[in-house]
Design a protein around this motif. Structure first.
Motif, short mmCIF file in Angstrom:
data_model
loop_
_atom_site.label_atom_id
_atom_site.label_comp_id
_atom_site.label_asym_id
_atom_site.label_seq_id
_atom_site.Cartn_x
_atom_site.Cartn_y
_atom_site.Cartn_z
N SER A 219 0.63 13.11 -1.09
CA SER A 219 0.13 13.67 0.17
C SER A 219 0.68 12.93 1.38
CB SER A 219 -1.40 13.65 0.17
OG SER A 219 -1.87 12.33 -0.06
N ASP A 220 0.91 11.62 1.24
CA ASP A 220 1.50 10.86 2.36
C ASP A 220 2.88 11.42 2.71
OD1 ASP A 220 -0.60 9.01 2.65
OD2 ASP A 220 0.17 7.80 0.99
N ILE A 221 3.67 11.68 1.67
CA ILE A 221 5.02 12.22 1.88
C ILE A 221 4.93 13.61 2.48
CG2 ILE A 221 7.18 12.89 0.73
CD1 ILE A 221 6.71 9.88 0.70
N GLY B 172 4.19 2.82 -2.81
CA GLY B 172 2.79 3.22 -2.92
C GLY B 172 2.40 4.46 -2.15
N ALA B 173 3.37 5.17 -1.56
CA ALA B 173 3.02 6.40 -0.85
C ALA B 173 2.57 7.44 -1.87
CB ALA B 173 4.21 6.91 -0.07
N ARG B 174 1.46 8.12 -1.56
CA ARG B 174 1.02 9.21 -2.43
C ARG B 174 1.84 10.45 -2.10
NH1 ARG B 174 -5.46 9.34 -2.21
NH2 ARG B 174 -5.87 7.10 -2.32
N GLN C 12 4.01 13.52 6.08
CA GLN C 12 5.10 13.01 6.91
C GLN C 12 6.05 14.15 7.31
OE1 GLN C 12 7.43 9.86 5.11
NE2 GLN C 12 9.01 10.05 6.68
N PHE D 247 1.02 6.36 12.53
CA PHE D 247 2.32 5.88 12.07
C PHE D 247 3.26 7.05 11.77
CE2 PHE D 247 5.25 4.43 8.79
CZ PHE D 247 5.74 3.27 9.36
N LYS E 142 -4.63 4.79 10.81
CA LYS E 142 -3.35 4.13 11.08
C LYS E 142 -2.17 4.91 10.51
CE LYS E 142 -4.01 1.32 6.97
NZ LYS E 142 -4.10 0.04 6.32
N ASN E 143 -2.40 5.49 9.34
CA ASN E 143 -1.37 6.25 8.65
C ASN E 143 -0.90 7.42 9.50
OD1 ASN E 143 0.26 6.97 6.59
ND2 ASN E 143 -1.32 7.87 5.31
#
Ligand code: ATP
Ligand code: MG
Lengths: 401, 232
Positions: free
Chosen positions: A322-324, A318-320, A327, A6, A2-3
């Motif tokens: 790695s999420d940033i 809560g974004a890690r 993105q 998104f 999902k991430n």
């Protein structure tokens, strides 16, 4: 994931809000990919054109030409002058060599040609009955001249389809008619099938006339030949025949006075020259990809600074790291891929336009390379801005106003 | 899941200091040897003058920052011992933030803002993010605003969106740094009543920063801070 979905969805939404900026940012990649793909397409087209030209020459042939043509797989330039031409004696030498099933000498004559409808300058090739086979010529109507035409020096001629329509109106009209070559009357016994081609220095056989070389001695009193072609029994004998010819000819000529050319060998030499040239051009075009990548990197750094607050909020939620990072990486990859896709699209249009006067085509490998390279650029030049975004301290960016 | 169990000590600071190097040789102490403990289900307010270190304290509690010295225990875990990704996970699942400046993402709709924390969750959730988002927004009277962008909302509405976002992951702790600072007093009290209800009905621990006395009254206990030190 999902991430993942998104991230891409929000990147695309971002771009649609900033269409102009997105377009301008990916313009560098667009131009780079366009240039690279068009050049690759032209290179491929040229290669195909060359191999098509050689394809028309019959298999298992060897060509003897005066002077040095090839050495070590590349051209050395000096094709020797008229003095180095072959003569009837050389022709007889070749005929004595084993496993040669046909010999075609070649002499040219450019002169005035008079037909039913037209009188103009044209080119005649004088050769033997093997010529059609060696050069891959096919007959549309009538027949090619044969062995007895050669031995009896008959005044027969085979003409290209273009000559037939230009001088007689149609192929049917031309067959059996007389044609005057430099005041000598010849009978048209056949018309060759149209091969198209020509242009770019290749022969357009549709515009030529072909007659027995023995008859041609009328115009060629010193019985000299521009080229000697040999048809070998089958491919297993090619290297042996080549050796034998060399041995025989060395008795009369110096090593540098003649060359034995294998069409495939010649083709690979020419192709490799063009490939190197093409590669250099593609490499130059690739520089614009580098510039485009730097443009993307620049915009990504600006984007990171513009969105410090957003990064802080996402981290607080809560974004890690790695999420940033992903993105921003997704955004740069999308930016460069958009550029790549548009560049590929324009290149396709360009190739469609060029096709009519230059052989060019885009193959699957080119498409894969174009898309692969553009996303690789997105990753390469997106990594640093993405890392910068990910390593921002959450507290610093939350306090940021 | 271990945080769902009864945890007597929610937050514990022992000798926590936060220093900022301003210049060569000059260090500013934003917090000096702070000791404090906040138990589960408590509603605590932190009061103090501007610059006393309230936000610094909140950022440490909310795992947005790390102390220079001392230990911080969140749900009995010493935070200096856990990885950055684990801290991100705690921020995601355990803590809900409410800020004075709302801190909504302006290019996302109300709905997208509220659902955002679920995107960053790495475990399977025991609720449907979409349904829960809609449910909370309905409860907060924002049902007809779900597709609006934050800049089209009033301050009170924006703060309620921020509260909804803080609640989406079912946190055990809500940190509110001057949540009423940008609101008029009527709207401010509405927000406070919402927080009070969450503490009473859902047993969520609440830590509130404010310098308004009548806002601090909603809390059952007040911690006073001055010049980076807790006053007794
Ligand atoms: N990154 C930093 N570098 C240097 N000093 C800092 C930094 N962050 C905070 N400070 C200082 O730490 C002190 C405490 O700041 P903090 O934001 O915690 O105050 P506060 O009590 O929340 O004040 P306010 O009521 O105005 O929000 C202030 O003097 C501030 O200038
Ligand atoms: Mg503050």
């Amino acid at each position: 994931m999902k991430n993942f979905i998104f991230i891409f969805k929000s990147a695309i939404e971002d771009f649609s809000r900033n269409k102009l900026r997105t377009f301008l940012t990916s313009l560098g990649i667009l131009i780079g990919i366009f240039a690279v793909v068009v050049l690759m397409a032209l290179g491929l087209g040229l290669k195909k054109y060359i191999s098509d030209q050689f394809e028309t020459m019959g298999k298992n042939s060897l060509f003897l030409v005066p002077g040095r043509v090839l050495s070590g797989g590349s051209f050395t330039g000096s094709v020797s002058s008229v003095s180095g031409r072959f003569d009837d004696r050389d022709l007889q030498t070749l005929k004595k060599i084993n496993n040669i099933i046909g010999v075609a000498p070649l002499a040219f004559k450019s002169t005035k040609i008079k037909g039913l409808l037209k009188e103009d300058y044209g080119d005649i090739m004088f050769s033997s009955e093997t010529f059609a086979d060696i050069m891959g010529l096919e007959i549309d109507t009538g027949r090619f001249f044969d062995k007895s035409d050669v031995s009896k020096k008959t005044k027969v001629i085979v003409i290209g389809s273009k000559i037939a329509t230009d001088y007689y109106g149609s192929i049917e009209e031309a067959i059996g008619k007389k044609i005057t070559i430099d005041n000598v009357k010849f009978t048209i016994i056949g018309v060759t099938k149209s091969k198209g081609g020509g242009g770019m220095g290749g022969f357009d056989y549709d515009k030529y006339l072909f007659a027995p070389y023995t008859t041609g001695f009328i115009f060629n009193p010193d019985k000299r030949f521009f080229r000697l072609s040999v048809k070998v029994k089958n491919e297993n004998y090619i290297s042996q025949v080549k050796e034998d010819i060399k041995k025989e000819f060395l008795k009369r000529y110096k090593d540098e006075e003649f060359s034995i050319v294998e069409p495939t060998e010649l083709m690979s030499a020419i192709t490799s020259i063009f490939s190197v040239l093409n590669l250099i051009l593609v490499a130059i075009a690739a520089i614009s990809l580098l510039v485009g990548g730097i443009g993307i990197m620049n915009i990504m750094y600006v984007t990171v600074s513009d969105r410090i607050k957003e990064i802080g909020i996402r981290r607080a939620l809560g974004a890690r790291k790695s999420d940033i990072s992903y993105q921003f990486l997704a955004e740069s990859v999308l930016l460069s891929s958009i550029g790549g896709l548009l560049g590929l699209g324009f290149a396709y249009l360009g190739v469609l336009l060029a096709e009519s006067f230059f052989p060019a085509y885009i193959d699957l490998l080119t498409v894969i390379i174009a898309l692969g390279v553009s996303s690789a650029i997105g990753i390469t030049f997106g990594v640093f801005p993405a890392r910068k975004a990910a390593n921002l301290e959450p507290v610093e960016v939350i306090r940021y106003e | 899941m271990e945080f769902r169990l009864a945890i007597s000590s929610m937050i514990k600071f022992t000798n926590v200091s936060k220093e900022y190097k301003i210049d060569e040789g000059y260090t500013f102490f934003a917090l000096k040897k702070v000791n404090l403990e906040i138990k589960e289900k408590e509603f605590v307010s932190i009061m103090g003058p501007s610059g006393s270190g309230k936000s610094t304290l909140m950022h440490l509690i909310g795992l947005l920052d790390r102390p220079t010295n001392g230990q911080i225990y969140i749900a009995n875990k010493e935070i200096s011992k856990i990885s950055d990704d684990e801290i991100s996970r705690l921020r995601n699942e355990f803590v809900g933030f409410v800020f004075q400046q709302f801190n909504l993402i302006s290019k996302l709709t109300v709905f997208e803002n509220v659902v955002l924390p679920t995107i960053y969750s790495r475990r399977s959730l025991d609720f449907s993010p979409q349904e829960r988002t809609l449910e909370i927004l309905t409860k907060f009277g924002l049902k007809d605003k779900i597709n609006s962008y934050p800049n089209k909302l009033s301050g009170g509405q924006q703060q309620r969106v921020a509260m909804a976002r803080a609640l989406i992951m079912k946190p055990r702790l809500i940190l509110a740094d001057e949540p009423t600072g940008n609101l008029d007093s009527k709207t401010g009290h509405e927000i406070m009543m919402l927080l009070e209800k969450l503490n009473k009905e859902e047993k969520i621990t609440i830590v509130l920063v404010t310098h308004e006395v009548d806002i601090a009254k909603y809390a059952k206990r007040t911690i006073k801070i001055r010049d980076g030190m807790i006053e007794n």
